[in-house]
Design an enzyme around this catalytic site. Structure first.
Site, PDB file in Angstrom:
ATOM      1  N   CYS A 114       9.921   7.113  -4.965  1.00  0.00           N
ATOM      2  CA  CYS A 114      11.159   7.062  -4.760  1.00  0.00           C
ATOM      3  C   CYS A 114      11.602   8.429  -3.820  1.00  0.00           C
ATOM      4  O   CYS A 114      10.903   9.030  -3.673  1.00  0.00           O
ATOM      5  CB  CYS A 114      11.952   7.685  -6.189  1.00  0.00           C
ATOM      6  SG  CYS A 114      11.263   6.528  -7.499  1.00  0.00           S
ATOM      7  N   ARG A 146       8.437   5.648   2.335  1.00  0.00           N
ATOM      8  CA  ARG A 146       7.645   6.346   0.855  1.00  0.00           C
ATOM      9  C   ARG A 146       7.475   4.968  -0.050  1.00  0.00           C
ATOM     10  O   ARG A 146       6.449   4.818  -0.645  1.00  0.00           O
ATOM     11  CB  ARG A 146       8.563   7.224   0.376  1.00  0.00           C
ATOM     12  CG  ARG A 146       8.782   8.519   0.909  1.00  0.00           C
ATOM     13  CD  ARG A 146       9.729   9.401   0.517  1.00  0.00           C
ATOM     14  NE  ARG A 146       9.606   9.677  -0.879  1.00  0.00           N
ATOM     15  CZ  ARG A 146       9.221  10.971  -0.933  1.00  0.00           C
ATOM     16  NH1 ARG A 146       8.864  11.806  -0.275  1.00  0.00           N
ATOM     17  NH2 ARG A 146       9.086  11.422  -2.353  1.00  0.00           N
ATOM     18  N   TRP A 152      11.508   3.262  -6.678  1.00  0.00           N
ATOM     19  CA  TRP A 152      10.162   2.483  -6.535  1.00  0.00           C
ATOM     20  C   TRP A 152       9.883   2.462  -7.993  1.00  0.00           C
ATOM     21  O   TRP A 152       9.777   3.450  -8.731  1.00  0.00           O
ATOM     22  CB  TRP A 152       8.986   3.512  -6.057  1.00  0.00           C
ATOM     23  CG  TRP A 152       7.649   2.932  -5.963  1.00  0.00           C
ATOM     24  CD1 TRP A 152       7.199   1.913  -4.939  1.00  0.00           C
ATOM     25  CD2 TRP A 152       6.635   3.089  -6.765  1.00  0.00           C
ATOM     26  NE1 TRP A 152       6.066   1.519  -5.169  1.00  0.00           N
ATOM     27  CE2 TRP A 152       5.493   2.249  -6.220  1.00  0.00           C
ATOM     28  CE3 TRP A 152       6.292   3.758  -7.915  1.00  0.00           C
ATOM     29  CZ2 TRP A 152       4.124   2.128  -6.734  1.00  0.00           C
ATOM     30  CZ3 TRP A 152       4.979   3.609  -8.608  1.00  0.00           C
ATOM     31  CH2 TRP A 152       4.109   2.754  -7.950  1.00  0.00           C
ATOM     32  N   ASN A 199      14.174  11.479  -9.187  1.00  0.00           N
ATOM     33  CA  ASN A 199      12.503  11.319  -8.599  1.00  0.00           C
ATOM     34  C   ASN A 199      11.679  11.622  -9.942  1.00  0.00           C
ATOM     35  O   ASN A 199      12.073  12.955 -10.282  1.00  0.00           O
ATOM     36  CB  ASN A 199      11.980  11.864  -7.507  1.00  0.00           C
ATOM     37  CG  ASN A 199      12.609  11.145  -6.167  1.00  0.00           C
ATOM     38  OD1 ASN A 199      13.413  10.139  -6.370  1.00  0.00           O
ATOM     39  ND2 ASN A 199      12.220  11.601  -5.216  1.00  0.00           N
ATOM     40  N   GLY A 200      10.380  11.075 -10.198  1.00  0.00           N
ATOM     41  CA  GLY A 200       9.664  11.444 -11.346  1.00  0.00           C
ATOM     42  C   GLY A 200       9.632  10.702 -12.485  1.00  0.00           C
ATOM     43  O   GLY A 200      10.161   9.629 -12.559  1.00  0.00           O
ATOM     44  N   GLU A 225     -13.307   3.613   3.687  1.00  0.00           N
ATOM     45  CA  GLU A 225     -11.957   3.618   4.288  1.00  0.00           C
ATOM     46  C   GLU A 225     -11.739   2.348   5.143  1.00  0.00           C
ATOM     47  O   GLU A 225     -10.612   1.859   4.788  1.00  0.00           O
ATOM     48  CB  GLU A 225     -12.082   4.875   5.341  1.00  0.00           C
ATOM     49  CG  GLU A 225     -10.848   4.855   6.148  1.00  0.00           C
ATOM     50  CD  GLU A 225      -9.601   5.334   5.202  1.00  0.00           C
ATOM     51  OE1 GLU A 225      -9.740   5.388   4.079  1.00  0.00           O
ATOM     52  OE2 GLU A 225      -8.364   5.271   5.859  1.00  0.00           O
ATOM     53  N   LYS A 248      -8.330   0.275   3.717  1.00  0.00           N
ATOM     54  CA  LYS A 248      -7.525  -0.130   4.636  1.00  0.00           C
ATOM     55  C   LYS A 248      -7.079  -1.733   4.520  1.00  0.00           C
ATOM     56  O   LYS A 248      -5.855  -2.191   4.671  1.00  0.00           O
ATOM     57  CB  LYS A 248      -7.894  -0.033   6.413  1.00  0.00           C
ATOM     58  CG  LYS A 248      -7.676   1.425   6.467  1.00  0.00           C
ATOM     59  CD  LYS A 248      -6.435   2.004   6.727  1.00  0.00           C
ATOM     60  CE  LYS A 248      -5.771   2.625   5.277  1.00  0.00           C
ATOM     61  NZ  LYS A 248      -6.187   3.915   5.048  1.00  0.00           N
ATOM     62  N   GLU A 267      -5.495  -2.825   1.046  1.00  0.00           N
ATOM     63  CA  GLU A 267      -4.065  -2.234   1.092  1.00  0.00           C
ATOM     64  C   GLU A 267      -2.927  -3.115   1.704  1.00  0.00           C
ATOM     65  O   GLU A 267      -1.994  -3.308   1.404  1.00  0.00           O
ATOM     66  CB  GLU A 267      -3.941  -0.855   1.791  1.00  0.00           C
ATOM     67  CG  GLU A 267      -4.540   0.139   1.237  1.00  0.00           C
ATOM     68  CD  GLU A 267      -3.950   1.697   1.735  1.00  0.00           C
ATOM     69  OE1 GLU A 267      -3.266   2.348   1.315  1.00  0.00           O
ATOM     70  OE2 GLU A 267      -4.753   1.860   2.781  1.00  0.00           O
ATOM     71  N   HIS A 285     -29.110  -3.392  -4.690  1.00  0.00           N
ATOM     72  CA  HIS A 285     -29.113  -3.018  -6.230  1.00  0.00           C
ATOM     73  C   HIS A 285     -28.170  -3.775  -7.139  1.00  0.00           C
ATOM     74  O   HIS A 285     -27.721  -3.407  -7.900  1.00  0.00           O
ATOM     75  CB  HIS A 285     -29.254  -1.599  -6.447  1.00  0.00           C
ATOM     76  CG  HIS A 285     -30.423  -0.943  -5.895  1.00  0.00           C
ATOM     77  ND1 HIS A 285     -31.618  -1.110  -6.286  1.00  0.00           N
ATOM     78  CD2 HIS A 285     -30.370  -0.143  -4.576  1.00  0.00           C
ATOM     79  CE1 HIS A 285     -32.467  -0.341  -5.371  1.00  0.00           C
ATOM     80  NE2 HIS A 285     -31.849   0.386  -4.540  1.00  0.00           N
ATOM     81  N   LYS A 287       4.097   5.748  -0.244  1.00  0.00           N
ATOM     82  CA  LYS A 287       3.513   6.587   0.898  1.00  0.00           C
ATOM     83  C   LYS A 287       3.135   8.016  -0.032  1.00  0.00           C
ATOM     84  O   LYS A 287       2.127   8.508   0.447  1.00  0.00           O
ATOM     85  CB  LYS A 287       4.360   6.930   2.065  1.00  0.00           C
ATOM     86  CG  LYS A 287       3.929   7.815   2.656  1.00  0.00           C
ATOM     87  CD  LYS A 287       2.870   6.895   3.648  1.00  0.00           C
ATOM     88  CE  LYS A 287       2.097   7.872   4.871  1.00  0.00           C
ATOM     89  NZ  LYS A 287       0.870   7.399   4.959  1.00  0.00           N
TER      90      LYS A 287
HETATM   91  C1  F6R Z   1      -4.400   4.847   1.911  1.00  0.00           C
HETATM   92  C2  F6R Z   1      -3.405   6.007   1.492  1.00  0.00           C
HETATM   93  C3  F6R Z   1      -3.549   6.714  -0.065  1.00  0.00           C
HETATM   94  C4  F6R Z   1      -3.526   8.105   0.232  1.00  0.00           C
HETATM   95  C5  F6R Z   1      -3.545   8.592  -1.281  1.00  0.00           C
HETATM   96  C6  F6R Z   1      -3.410  10.306  -1.175  1.00  0.00           C
HETATM   97  O1  F6R Z   1      -4.199   4.423   2.991  1.00  0.00           O
HETATM   98  O2  F6R Z   1      -2.615   6.502   2.363  1.00  0.00           O
HETATM   99  O3  F6R Z   1      -4.896   6.171  -0.467  1.00  0.00           O
HETATM  100  O4  F6R Z   1      -4.514   8.689   0.957  1.00  0.00           O
HETATM  101  O5  F6R Z   1      -2.273   8.013  -2.016  1.00  0.00           O
HETATM  102  O6  F6R Z   1      -2.537  10.586  -0.457  1.00  0.00           O
HETATM  103  P1  F6R Z   1      -2.177  12.141   0.050  1.00  0.00           P
HETATM  104  O7  F6R Z   1      -3.361  11.848   1.345  1.00  0.00           O
HETATM  105  O8  F6R Z   1      -0.881  12.329   0.669  1.00  0.00           O
HETATM  106  O9  F6R Z   1      -2.401  13.116  -0.915  1.00  0.00           O
END
Ligand code: F6R
Length: 618
Positions: free
Chosen positions: A2, A27, A74, A100-101, A491, A495, A498, A514, A613
């Site tokens: 949010c 976000r 959100w 928010n929260g 990673e 990616k 996601e 394994h 985000k």
């Molecule tokens: C993946 C992504 C998330 C963040 C994770 C931590 O693309 O963006 O996996 O890396 O939520 O977020 P931060 O780095 O903001 O603590």
């Protein structure tokens, strides 16, 4: 997650609120809304779905307002419907709130409010706060300035809450006033010239003003056009600390790119150039001006724990390889949500390093608090200045990735890797583990990164696009690597998952036989990250095993290596660079692959479903 924005001043309030919401939308959100005080009357407009839809509805109204609050939601409690969207109101529609929260005790509060005759309209935890404020307003004296009456009611209401909140509220009885409170969710106040704003995020506030008050947990603020007061939860006034925050606010446009994610992938060479200019002047060891931890302390640590989430955890794993190799310090890279509940052994000679793009991730923040409560120092590597982590850590290194709008992290990841590399050199120099010559050689390699990144973007994009087209309908992908590129495999897989919603797993190549090798059949795309490095021969042998089982190979390797010409369906090459810097290059084709697959599937690359985000809840 949010987002909150609020404004009081002379500008067109609806226009400013909508612009603020647009700056928060990265976000992740599923509904949105605004409340304005039109004269003395509250007006609320909210919608499920995109801000553009809200804008259409708003175009039917003309408001004469000087103050308003806005929210991108959100969903946590209740589906993303217009009724559940914020702002929420009390029984009489005179108090309005955005939040928010998560309010942990909301079920109890809701039940007692219902028993006392309140009518609640939504399924959210937020709505109870509006009703608690209404009750408090009915209990207290309305003598004196109405702004302070309102503040007192909010103070009494929030003291009944358990959980996390950042809130902003309006009351018809106190026009021209926003009351805000913070506990566990970020909130800042912009103090402009004859105007003020509040926001959960720098992106929303900085276009109005760079003069900012960062609220702390347990604080409330009374915000008017000309003055801001800050109080603790007992009502004691606190000294207001306004600071100037320099942070580039991202342009809303995508600079000609179809998505923010692609724009940010292409920004990486420039970002590394900036980091070089800032950190590596001449041939000196890297400079970390902001690192407020004395060298005597920095060289004394005998153990490092890196804790972070998601992509930031992957960079933490990269850090582990570097710290152990160059500093000979035992290092663990921990997933923050596990670290915090695992009762870890934390000793005084341990350094906890927290890594985060946003600086607000609830799990990582909890790990920081846990370490500090046991007197273990925390160094944060963080992208967002003024974020909670930067304020709660003993020392900070800023990542200088610039604002990242695409939900999938790309340029923040390479900025994290770059800083971990430079931090390693800095510590190695302090500990006399590397000579000046060694440092210079490594920095020379580091300085070549931008050019080499550009070469990959120029020369590999079309082949990655072709590969994306070929494997568009695959059900799952596997990613394999060894050594310092094992985090790259994780990673690359993250990616793809996601943004394209295709299942993908990353494995250490040596571990593959394994168990996971059972997944390989003639349709399985297997992405192998195999630069010619110290573990190359071993990785090659593992790749042969995959090929023997019919897997369809996509290989990332060093330019000029012909070993895969017959074996792989697609080969992405990276220029030659020092082995420990290859992860900054090998990840680029994998970011492009994830992006292109998702884009070709017609998905919303910048706002993947269910993701946010900044993950400010557990
Ligand atoms: C993946 C992504 C998330 C963040 C994770 C931590 O693309 O963006 O996996 O890396 O939520 O977020 P931060 O780095 O903001 O603590």
């Amino acid at each position: 997650m949010c987002g909150i924005f609020g404004y009081v001043g002379e500008r067109d309030v609806v226009e400013v609120l909508v612009a603020g919401l647009k700056r928060l939308q990265y976000r992740g959100y599923d509904s949105c809304g605004i409340a304005v005080l039109d004269g003395n009357e509250l007006a609320i407009v909210k919608e499920a779905g995109r801000i553009e839809r809200l804008e259409q509805v708003l175009s039917r109204y003309t408001f004469q307002a000087k103050v308003g609050i806005a929210h991108t939601r959100w969903a946590t409690h209740g589906k993303p419907t217009p009724t559940n969207a914020h702002p929420h109101i009390d029984c009489h529609g005179t108090v309005s709130i955005v939040h928010n929260g998560v309010i942990d005790n909301f079920l109890n509060l809701r039940e007692s409010l219902l028993n006392r005759g309140h009518i609640l309209r939504s399924e959210t935890d937020t709505e109870v706060i509006a009703h608690l404020i209404e009750e408090e307003l009915s209990k207290i004296s309305h003598e004196g300035e109405k702004a302070f009456v309102f503040l007192k009611a909010v103070m009494k209401a929030v003291s009944q809450l358990k959980g996390s909140y950042a809130i902003a509220c309006l009351w018809e009885g106190a026009p021209g006033v926003i009351v805000s409170a913070r506990q566990g969710s970020p909130l800042l106040i912009g103090v402009g010239n004859n105007e003020a704003c509040i926001g959960s995020d720098l992106n929303a506030v900085l276009p109005i003003t760079k003069q900012v008050i960062l609220l702390n947990d347990g604080e409330l603020a009374l915000v008017t056009q000309t003055k801001v007061w800050v109080f603790d939860i007992e009502g004691k006034e606190k000294k207001v600390a306004v600071q100037r925050i320099e942070w580039e606010v991202t342009e809303e446009d995508r600079a000609g790119f179809p998505t923010f994610m692609l724009k940010e992938i292409y920004e990486q060479p420039e970002r590394i150039r900036k980091i070089i200019a800032l950190r590596c002047q001449g041939a000196n060891p890297p400079i970390f001006e902001e690192l407020d931890m004395p060298p005597s302390q920095l060289i004394g640590f005998r153990r490092i724990i890196v804790q972070a989430a998601g992509t930031s955890w992957h960079s933490g794993l990269y850090g582990k390889y570097l710290f152990e190799r160059y500093l000979r310090i035992p290092t663990d890279a921990e997933i923050a949500s596990e670290f915090r509940y695992r009762e870890p052994v934390l000793e005084q000679d341990t350094l906890v390093i927290a890594i985060s793009q946003s600086g607000e991730t609830a799990d990582t923040l909890a790990g920081i608090r846990q370490a500090r409560s046991r007197f273990v120092p925390v160094l944060s590597l963080c992208n967002v200045p003024g974020s909670t982590m930067t304020r709660e850590s003993d020392a900070v290194i800023y990542l200088h990735a610039g604002p990242e709008i695409g939900v999938a992290s790309t340029k923040a990841y390479t900025a994290q890797l770059a800083h971990l590399f430079l931090l390693t050199l800095h510590l190695a120099r302090l500990k006399w583990l590397l000579s000046q010559d060694n440092i210079n050689q490594l920095l020379d390699q580091f300085n070549q990164l931008p050019e080499k990144m550009e070469k990959i973007l120029d020369e590999q994009e079309s082949i990655v696009r072709e590969c994306a087209k070929t494997f568009l309908d695959s059900r799952y992908f596997l990613y394999l690597a060894r050594g310092i590129n094992y985090p790259t495999a994780l990673e690359g897989a993250l990616k793809l998952k996601e943004v394209s919603y295709i299942h993908a797993s990353g494995y250490p190549a040596g571990e593959f036989k394994h168990g996971p090798i059972a997944l390989v059949d003639k349709d399985t795309p297997v992405v192998c990250i195999a630069p010619v490095d110290s573990v190359y021969e071993k990785t090659l042998a593992n790749i042969e095993e995959v090929k023997a089982r019919g897997g369809r190979l996509i290989v990332v390797t060093t330019e000029g290596n012909r070993d895969f010409d017959e074996m792989a369906e697609f080969i992405f090459t990276i220029p030659q660079i020092h082995e420990d810097l290859t992860p900054l290059l090998t990840v680029i084709p994998l970011q492009l692959l994830a992006h292109h697959v998702a884009a070709m599937k017609g998905l919303d690359v910048d706002k993947p479903r269910n993701l946010a985000k900044s993950v400010t809840v557990e």
